[in-house]
Design an enzyme around this catalytic site. Structure first.
Site, PDB file in Angstrom:
ATOM      1  N   ARG A 273     -38.450   3.579  58.576  1.00  0.00           N
ATOM      2  CA  ARG A 273     -39.243   2.372  58.289  1.00  0.00           C
ATOM      3  C   ARG A 273     -40.700   2.578  58.686  1.00  0.00           C
ATOM      4  O   ARG A 273     -41.591   1.892  58.209  1.00  0.00           O
ATOM      5  CB  ARG A 273     -38.632   1.141  58.978  1.00  0.00           C
ATOM      6  CG  ARG A 273     -39.380  -0.133  58.709  1.00  0.00           C
ATOM      7  CD  ARG A 273     -38.602  -1.443  58.946  1.00  0.00           C
ATOM      8  NE  ARG A 273     -37.594  -1.384  59.971  1.00  0.00           N
ATOM      9  CZ  ARG A 273     -37.833  -1.343  61.288  1.00  0.00           C
ATOM     10  NH1 ARG A 273     -39.071  -1.341  61.722  1.00  0.00           N
ATOM     11  NH2 ARG A 273     -36.839  -1.299  62.142  1.00  0.00           N
TER      12      ARG A 273
ATOM     13  N   TYR B 297     -51.900 -13.751  38.252  1.00  0.00           N
ATOM     14  CA  TYR B 297     -50.462 -13.482  38.282  1.00  0.00           C
ATOM     15  C   TYR B 297     -49.715 -14.646  38.946  1.00  0.00           C
ATOM     16  O   TYR B 297     -50.018 -15.013  40.086  1.00  0.00           O
ATOM     17  CB  TYR B 297     -50.186 -12.174  39.012  1.00  0.00           C
ATOM     18  CG  TYR B 297     -48.715 -11.870  39.068  1.00  0.00           C
ATOM     19  CD1 TYR B 297     -47.985 -11.696  37.905  1.00  0.00           C
ATOM     20  CD2 TYR B 297     -48.051 -11.795  40.277  1.00  0.00           C
ATOM     21  CE1 TYR B 297     -46.627 -11.458  37.945  1.00  0.00           C
ATOM     22  CE2 TYR B 297     -46.695 -11.544  40.327  1.00  0.00           C
ATOM     23  CZ  TYR B 297     -45.986 -11.383  39.154  1.00  0.00           C
ATOM     24  OH  TYR B 297     -44.640 -11.155  39.190  1.00  0.00           O
TER      25      TYR B 297
ATOM     26  N   ASP C 237     -56.605  -7.165  42.993  1.00  0.00           N
ATOM     27  CA  ASP C 237     -55.381  -6.742  42.333  1.00  0.00           C
ATOM     28  C   ASP C 237     -55.803  -6.049  41.033  1.00  0.00           C
ATOM     29  O   ASP C 237     -56.276  -6.698  40.094  1.00  0.00           O
ATOM     30  CB  ASP C 237     -54.495  -7.968  42.049  1.00  0.00           C
ATOM     31  CG  ASP C 237     -53.163  -7.596  41.397  1.00  0.00           C
ATOM     32  OD1 ASP C 237     -53.091  -6.542  40.726  1.00  0.00           O
ATOM     33  OD2 ASP C 237     -52.196  -8.377  41.546  1.00  0.00           O
TER      34      ASP C 237
ATOM     35  N   LYS D 281     -45.651  -1.584  37.223  1.00  0.00           N
ATOM     36  CA  LYS D 281     -46.197  -1.689  35.868  1.00  0.00           C
ATOM     37  C   LYS D 281     -46.656  -0.309  35.369  1.00  0.00           C
ATOM     38  O   LYS D 281     -45.842   0.595  35.289  1.00  0.00           O
ATOM     39  CB  LYS D 281     -47.301  -2.742  35.856  1.00  0.00           C
ATOM     40  CG  LYS D 281     -46.920  -4.052  36.572  1.00  0.00           C
ATOM     41  CD  LYS D 281     -45.831  -4.828  35.868  1.00  0.00           C
ATOM     42  CE  LYS D 281     -45.293  -5.982  36.707  1.00  0.00           C
ATOM     43  NZ  LYS D 281     -46.267  -6.948  37.192  1.00  0.00           N
TER      44      LYS D 281
HETATM   45  C1  LIG Z   1     -46.320  -7.814  38.244  1.00  0.00           C
HETATM   46  C2  LIG Z   1     -47.572  -8.129  38.978  1.00  0.00           C
HETATM   47  C3  LIG Z   1     -47.565  -8.329  40.371  1.00  0.00           C
HETATM   48  C4  LIG Z   1     -46.280  -8.325  41.182  1.00  0.00           C
HETATM   49  O1  LIG Z   1     -45.674  -7.082  41.216  1.00  0.00           O
HETATM   50  P1  LIG Z   1     -44.074  -6.857  41.438  1.00  0.00           P
HETATM   51  O2  LIG Z   1     -43.978  -5.392  41.465  1.00  0.00           O
HETATM   52  O3  LIG Z   1     -43.402  -7.512  40.275  1.00  0.00           O
HETATM   53  O4  LIG Z   1     -43.723  -7.523  42.713  1.00  0.00           O
HETATM   54  C5  LIG Z   1     -48.762  -8.560  41.003  1.00  0.00           C
HETATM   55  N1  LIG Z   1     -49.929  -8.620  40.306  1.00  0.00           N
HETATM   56  C6  LIG Z   1     -49.970  -8.457  38.972  1.00  0.00           C
HETATM   57  C7  LIG Z   1     -51.268  -8.534  38.258  1.00  0.00           C
HETATM   58  C8  LIG Z   1     -48.795  -8.195  38.268  1.00  0.00           C
HETATM   59  O5  LIG Z   1     -48.845  -8.041  36.936  1.00  0.00           O
END
Ligand SMILES: *Cc1c(COP(=O)(O)O)cnc(C)c1O
Length: 387
Positions: free
Chosen positions: A55, A110, A182, A207
């Site tokens: 961890r 998001y 982000d 993604k």
């Molecule tokens: C999908 C997404 C997230 C969250 O990610 P997960 O891997 O699904 O937890 C955060 N920010 C954006 C812009 C996203 O498209």
């Protein structure tokens, strides 16, 4: 054995392939091995990695983190950390805000990030001002005399708005805020928020970085050693750690990131142009379009426009035509998420937690690596079938 370190910095397309490999010793594997071990041998004297328990440090995350830190341009002392999901990474950054602290964040972004911030607000743990992140003056005004966190997302999900990252980061720092971006939609190949002034960049590795819709993973990168330490401690004590196999899959996906980003970005721009010319389509959102509100900014701060676009159909206030279009598509898969090799389409307002700033009929299209003519033919037949 020759060292694999470059004499001059590698281009990102090389880094995704060449970084995070095992040392080049005879008989060594070319790929980092998967290590399934929850604990590591130790008896008083720390090993070179000072691993003790999986961890705290994990051989399976380190190659991925090395590649991401390099791609983001994290300076010496900084680095990248892998998390169990994008939301685990977002949560770790949100946890840096002191109790009662001030957060400025995009209203349209998001949905689960917005939900998290609303929850912190409802619990009295933070005061959140939601802004139009493309409106720099609104961001500056909301920062006011002081804030703890300026949370940015650019381009935004799913409206594809582009924030002026340099101007917003400067304003955030003047207000004393930590500035986090982000950058999921852009990937570090298209946009490098740290170089534009951000303190932290966050990704849903689920993604484009992973790219095959087979893993959930998140990451943060920073050049600030103190911030890196706090995020690392958060991951260890909250325990939102990635599994070894997930990290291995993500790294395998990253190896082709440059190819996928190039192909999907080109196809998305091509489809955006064609959809924009369709009489059945009311609005196309993609920063590649010269008339898009984010076009000039994207050209200034990005190396490409991304592989996600959104459309609204003519006469579709309730989203019924959008749903009919989704039903009529044969190649595009109706599913949430984005950034995989297969093209996906989704009416975002089907989610209860989608911000109401997203139009009811908005369809988000995540462009994959299929042949552009096949993708277009499918859209064309589905659009033609709408009466
Ligand atoms: C999908 C997404 C997230 C969250 O990610 P997960 O891997 O699904 O937890 C955060 N920010 C954006 C812009 C996203 O498209």
């Amino acid at each position: 054995m020759a060292d694999s370190r470059p004499e001059r910095p590698w281009a990102p397309a090389t880094t995704v392939v060449a970084a995070g490999r095992p040392p080049r010793t005879p008989d060594a594997p070319v790929n980092p091995p998967l290590v399934f071990s929850s604990t590591f041998v130790g008896a008083g004297t720390p090993g070179p990695q000072d691993r003790t328990y999986a961890r705290s440090a994990n051989a399976s995350w380190e190659p991925l983190e090395e590649v991401l830190a390099t791609l983001e341009g994290a300076r010496e002392g900084g680095g990248a950390l892998a998390f169990a999901s994008g939301m685990a990474a977002v949560s770790a950054v949100a946890a840096l805000v002191p109790v009662g602290g001030r957060v400025v964040a995009p209203r349209s972004s998001y949905n689960t990030s917005v939900e998290l911030l609303e929850q912190l607000q409802a619990e009295g743990r933070a005061q959140v001002s939601f802004v139009d992140v493309a409106d720099t003056q609104e961001v500056v005004d909301a920062l006011g005399d002081g804030a703890d966190l300026l949370w940015l997302e650019s381009p935004t999900n799913p409206l594809l708005e582009v924030a002026d990252l340099v101007a917003c980061a400067e304003a955030g720092h003047r207000a004393g805020a930590l500035v986090a971006v982000d950058g999921t939609f852009a990937t570090p190949l298209v946009q490098q928020p740290l170089a534009l002034g951000a303190d932290v960049v966050v990704h849903s590795v689920t993604k484009l970085l992973s790219g095959h819709s087979d893993v959930l993973l998140g990451a943060v990168a920073t050049s600030d050693p103190a911030v890196l330490q706090r995020l690392s401690t958060h991951r260890r004590v909250h325990g939102a750690i990635p599994g070894p196999f997930e990290a291995w899959l993500a790294l395998r996906g990253v190896r082709t990131l440059a190819l996928r980003v190039e192909r999907t970005g080109a196809t998305a721009a091509d489809l955006a142009r064609r959809l924009d010319a369709s009489p059945a389509v009311d609005r196309v959102r993609h920063p590649s379009l010269p008339a898009d509100p984010g076009h000039e900014r994207a050209r200034a701060q990005m190396r490409g426009f991304g592989s996600v676009l959104s459309i609204e159909l003519v006469g579709d206030d309730d989203g019924a035509r959008a749903s009919a279009l989704v039903d009529a598509l044969r190649l595009w898969t109706p599913a949430t998420s984005l950034g995989g090799v297969e093209s996906l389409v989704e009416r975002r307002r089907r989610h209860a937690n989608e911000p109401t700033t997203t139009p009811r009929g908005l369809l988000r299209l995540s462009v994959g690596v299929e042949d552009v003519e096949d993708l277009w033919a499918d859209l064309e037949q589905a659009l033609a079938g709408l009466e």
